[in-house]
Structure formats: C-alpha cells, structure tokens
Design a protein around this motif. Structure first.
Motif, PDB file in Angstrom:
ATOM      1  N   LEU A 183       0.807  -1.265  -0.022  1.00 43.42           N
ATOM      2  CA  LEU A 183       0.100  -0.010   0.064  1.00 43.42           C
ATOM      3  C   LEU A 183       0.877   1.251  -0.205  1.00 43.42           C
ATOM      4  N   ARG A 184       1.937   1.326   0.836  1.00 43.38           N
ATOM      5  CA  ARG A 184       3.007   2.441   0.803  1.00 43.38           C
ATOM      6  C   ARG A 184       3.346   2.593  -0.776  1.00 43.38           C
ATOM      7  N   LEU A 185       3.874   1.601  -1.468  1.00 43.65           N
ATOM      8  CA  LEU A 185       3.946   1.576  -2.647  1.00 43.65           C
ATOM      9  C   LEU A 185       3.218   2.176  -3.731  1.00 43.65           C
ATOM     10  N   ALA A 186       2.130   1.837  -3.543  1.00 43.50           N
ATOM     11  CA  ALA A 186       0.822   2.301  -4.202  1.00 43.50           C
ATOM     12  C   ALA A 186       0.615   3.627  -4.262  1.00 43.50           C
ATOM     13  N   LYS A 187       0.925   4.064  -2.901  1.00 52.51           N
ATOM     14  CA  LYS A 187       0.744   5.830  -2.717  1.00 52.51           C
ATOM     15  C   LYS A 187       1.816   6.248  -3.310  1.00 52.51           C
ATOM     16  N   LYS A 188       3.128   5.913  -3.303  1.00 52.70           N
ATOM     17  CA  LYS A 188       4.339   6.434  -3.789  1.00 52.70           C
ATOM     18  C   LYS A 188       4.155   6.561  -5.428  1.00 52.70           C
ATOM     19  N   LEU A 189       3.291   5.395  -6.012  1.00 55.38           N
ATOM     20  CA  LEU A 189       3.315   5.503  -7.585  1.00 55.38           C
ATOM     21  C   LEU A 189       1.873   6.151  -8.044  1.00 55.38           C
ATOM     22  N   GLY A 190       1.133   6.959  -7.121  1.00 56.39           N
ATOM     23  CA  GLY A 190       0.163   7.641  -7.490  1.00 56.39           C
ATOM     24  C   GLY A 190      -1.182   7.345  -7.172  1.00 56.39           C
ATOM     25  N   ALA A 191      -1.371   6.447  -6.335  1.00 55.48           N
ATOM     26  CA  ALA A 191      -2.680   6.151  -5.884  1.00 55.48           C
ATOM     27  C   ALA A 191      -3.211   7.159  -4.878  1.00 55.48           C
ATOM     28  N   ASP A 192      -4.700   7.340  -4.957  1.00 53.87           N
ATOM     29  CA  ASP A 192      -5.058   8.524  -4.042  1.00 53.87           C
ATOM     30  C   ASP A 192      -5.112   7.958  -2.626  1.00 53.87           C
ATOM     31  N   GLU A 193      -5.808   6.610  -2.501  1.00 53.26           N
ATOM     32  CA  GLU A 193      -6.002   6.457  -1.365  1.00 53.26           C
ATOM     33  C   GLU A 193      -5.792   4.766  -1.383  1.00 53.26           C
ATOM     34  N   VAL A 194      -5.466   4.352   0.019  1.00 54.87           N
ATOM     35  CA  VAL A 194      -5.394   2.860   0.083  1.00 54.87           C
ATOM     36  C   VAL A 194      -6.174   2.282   1.452  1.00 54.87           C
ATOM     37  N   ILE A 195      -6.641   1.040   1.288  1.00 50.55           N
ATOM     38  CA  ILE A 195      -7.194   0.441   2.151  1.00 50.55           C
ATOM     39  C   ILE A 195      -6.559  -0.882   2.647  1.00 50.55           C
ATOM     40  N   GLN A 196      -6.277  -1.170   4.010  1.00 47.78           N
ATOM     41  CA  GLN A 196      -5.505  -2.336   4.466  1.00 47.78           C
ATOM     42  C   GLN A 196      -6.592  -3.255   5.080  1.00 47.78           C
ATOM     43  N   LEU A 197      -6.650  -4.317   4.236  1.00 42.96           N
ATOM     44  CA  LEU A 197      -7.603  -5.406   4.510  1.00 42.96           C
ATOM     45  C   LEU A 197      -7.132  -5.872   6.085  1.00 42.96           C
ATOM     46  N   GLY A 198      -8.055  -6.182   6.740  1.00 44.62           N
ATOM     47  CA  GLY A 198      -7.861  -6.624   8.375  1.00 44.62           C
ATOM     48  C   GLY A 198      -8.030  -5.322   9.404  1.00 44.62           C
ATOM     49  N   ASN A 199      -7.704  -4.041   8.878  1.00 38.52           N
ATOM     50  CA  ASN A 199      -7.785  -2.933   9.490  1.00 38.52           C
ATOM     51  C   ASN A 199      -9.076  -2.116   9.589  1.00 38.52           C
ATOM     52  N   GLU A 200      -9.843  -2.393   8.285  1.00 39.74           N
ATOM     53  CA  GLU A 200     -11.018  -1.653   7.916  1.00 39.74           C
ATOM     54  C   GLU A 200     -11.827  -2.638   6.859  1.00 39.74           C
ATOM     55  N   ASP A 201     -13.040  -2.410   6.668  1.00 39.79           N
ATOM     56  CA  ASP A 201     -13.918  -2.962   5.829  1.00 39.79           C
ATOM     57  C   ASP A 201     -13.636  -2.326   4.488  1.00 39.79           C
ATOM     58  N   PRO A 202     -13.064  -2.802   3.472  1.00 40.54           N
ATOM     59  CA  PRO A 202     -13.228  -2.225   2.254  1.00 40.54           C
ATOM     60  C   PRO A 202     -14.470  -1.520   1.497  1.00 40.54           C
TER      61      PRO A 202
END
Length: 329
Positions: A183-202
C-alpha cells in the motif's frame, strides 16, 4: 538439427522444485531462445503450492506433476527451424506461452513469442508478458474521466493497473491490499487512497467515500473469493466489474447482485485471446511503458540467480511483500 543443453525448472509436487538438465532440439517449426531474465507469476506461486488448474487451451502440457514450470521471460533467438519465417537468429523476443521458461534456454513456437517493440530495455522486455497483460487491462477496463476506481490487490499487476487508471483521468484511485508495504508503494506510485484489509472493511470505506453510491469501476487483481465478493458489493448500480486475476479453484459468488444491479463485466485477459489479437495489442499496451508514463522498476523487488530457484520460490511463498521476483541465468 541444432541441440541445446539447458538447466530448467521442474515442479515435482507441492513445494518441490528443482533444476534438471534438458536437451532441446530445434525442430523445423521451433525457435530456441537464450533467456535474459525470468519472473515469478502469481499462477506460478499457486502451482508451487500444489493448486494446479484443470487443463485448458492455454496449456500445451497437462497441468499435473511433474510440471515444467515457467512462462514469464524474454531473450535472444539462438536458432530457428527451417519452416520459421517470422523470427531470425539475433531477434529480441518476449515469451507468451508456457515453454518451461525458468531455464537458460527455452524452446517455443512462433505463436508463443512476440517481438520486443520500441527498443525496450531487455530487463523490462523480459517481463513483457506480465507487463503487457496488466497494461492491457488498465487500458481496456473502461475507466472514464472523473471515475472512482478501486483496484483489489496491490501486486505487480494491480500496481500497474492503478497507475493506468490514474493516467486515464480517474478522479480517485483506491488500492486495496492486506500488506502495508504494498500500500505504501501504491501511494508512492500515484494512488489517491489505500485500504488495508484486516484494519478496515473495504466495502464500508468505499461506500463512505462515495456517499453511498459505490465505485464506478472495480478491477479484481487479488484472486480470492473474498476479493471477488467485496468487489461485487462496492460497485455502484451498473458499475463495471473488471476481471484480471485467475482463480484456479471454485468459489461462491453473489450472482444475485450481478443480475439485479446490471453490473457490466469486462474480461481483460490479454493472453487468453487469440495469439493473432495478442500480437497486435501487445505493442499498444507497452507503448506507455516505453514512453516512461508507467513505472515498472520499483515493482521488481527481488532478484536471484537461476541456480537459486528454490530460494526464490521459498521467498515468493512466504513473503507476500515481494511484488515481483526475478531470476537471471
């Protein structure tokens, strides 16, 4: 008839991979390629774990043990048969077929290869098949200017598709994964938001972000039953469900919502079309990569020598933070 001796990977059973010696003869309609680089695909990991799919047209060998593994690679043509007219010795090619590609040399037919376009660096071109597949998905997933897009899965393909969606004008691109590093990599490459499964309901998060409407487009690139069903639930009425990942075992799906909400389904599996279509579409899919619009090198997280085939697959099995693991002969 030219012959080549090569080290090549054989999967004897679940978690049992080794290098064997094979003799490859260049028959009249064969092409022998010297490998430059090879990559582990998500399907390779499934096979390594013992999850072989039913036989399909894609497999020219029965999907059973022992299995001659590998399909992601590229290199230089070393020999061609007398009936081969579309490739010549010295050509740089990308593999698009299950040719036992975890090897120093592999044998292929013309339809299983693709010329390297745009003078791409061979480090990138050797991963032309997985890159082109992900790029084709990103370019044909139906994203329109202003769309809210969710990519389920932050692996190699998901990261590329997310970059494409943003370049195509999505107002918001969300990447969903279980691993913080991806998810950190996705943000670095331009994603606006990320959702971590296990921490929240997507599903709940997407519904909240879209004020209850749901996502315009969801690309399923995780390959699990939970992911397919979450994608189904977070789409808006008449939203676009984009198939990318390959699920090799039966799963249970909420088909009722597919029907009642008129979801649109888009199959973006490039390599499962005809080879003639793939031959035309691949250069188009790789053009943004050649232009530097899509970042690939940050996705290649680990590299081994071919002799370290066991270590590479052990890492792939145990460490899902490894986005793309490669080998060199």
């Amino acid at each position: 008839m030219k012959k080549f001796i090569t080290k090549a990977a054989r999967l004897n059973g679940p978690y049992d991979i080794e290098l064997i010696e094979r003799e490859l003869e260049c028959g009249e309609d064969d092409i022998i390629v010297k490998n430059h680089r090879m990559g582990i695909c998500g399907s390779d990991k499934s096979f390594y774990r013992g999850k072989l799919p039913p036989k399909t047209a894609e497999f020219r060998q029965d999907p059973k043990f022992p299995f001659l593994l590998g399909h992601e690679s590229g290199g230089t043509v070393m020999a061609v048969g007398s009936r081969v007219s579309d490739f010549a010795v010295g050509d740089r090619v990308m593999a698009f077929g299950w040719c036992n590609n975890f090897a120093e040399y592999f044998r292929a037919k013309s339809f299983q290869l693709q010329p390297v376009p745009y003078n791409l660096d061979m480090d990138i071109a050797s991963l032309g098949e997985p890159i082109a597949c992900a790029m084709y998905s990103g370019l044909h997933c139906g994203v329109n200017l202003g769309d809210f897009v969710v990519v389920m899965g932050g692996g190699f393909a998901g990261q590329i598709i997310a970059q494409c969606a943003k370049k195509e004008g999505a107002s918001c691109v969300v990447v969903v994964d279980v691993l913080e590093g991806k998810l950190r990599l996705a943000k670095k490459l331009g994603a606006d938001e990320v959702i971590q499964l296990g921490n929240e309901d997507p599903v709940a998060r997407v519904k909240k972000m879209t004020e209850g409407t749901g996502a315009d487009v969801v690309i399923e690139a995780a390959g699990s039953e939970d992911s397919f069903n979450a994608a189904t639930e977070m789409l808006r009425h008449n939203g676009k469900f984009v198939f990318y990942s390959w699920v090799t075992t039966p799963i249970t799906l909420n088909i009722s919502r597919w029907h009642d909400d008129g979801l649109e389904f888009i199959n973006t599996c490039l390599v499962h079309h005809t080879w003639q279509q793939r031959y035309v579409w691949t250069p188009e899919a790789l053009r943004p990569v050649a232009q530097g619009m899509i970042q690939i090198k940050p996705l290649i997280t680990n590299e081994f020598k071919l002799d370290e085939i066991r270590q590479g697959f052990e890492l792939a099995d145990k460490d899902d933070t490894a986005v793309k693991i490669c080998f060199r002969p």
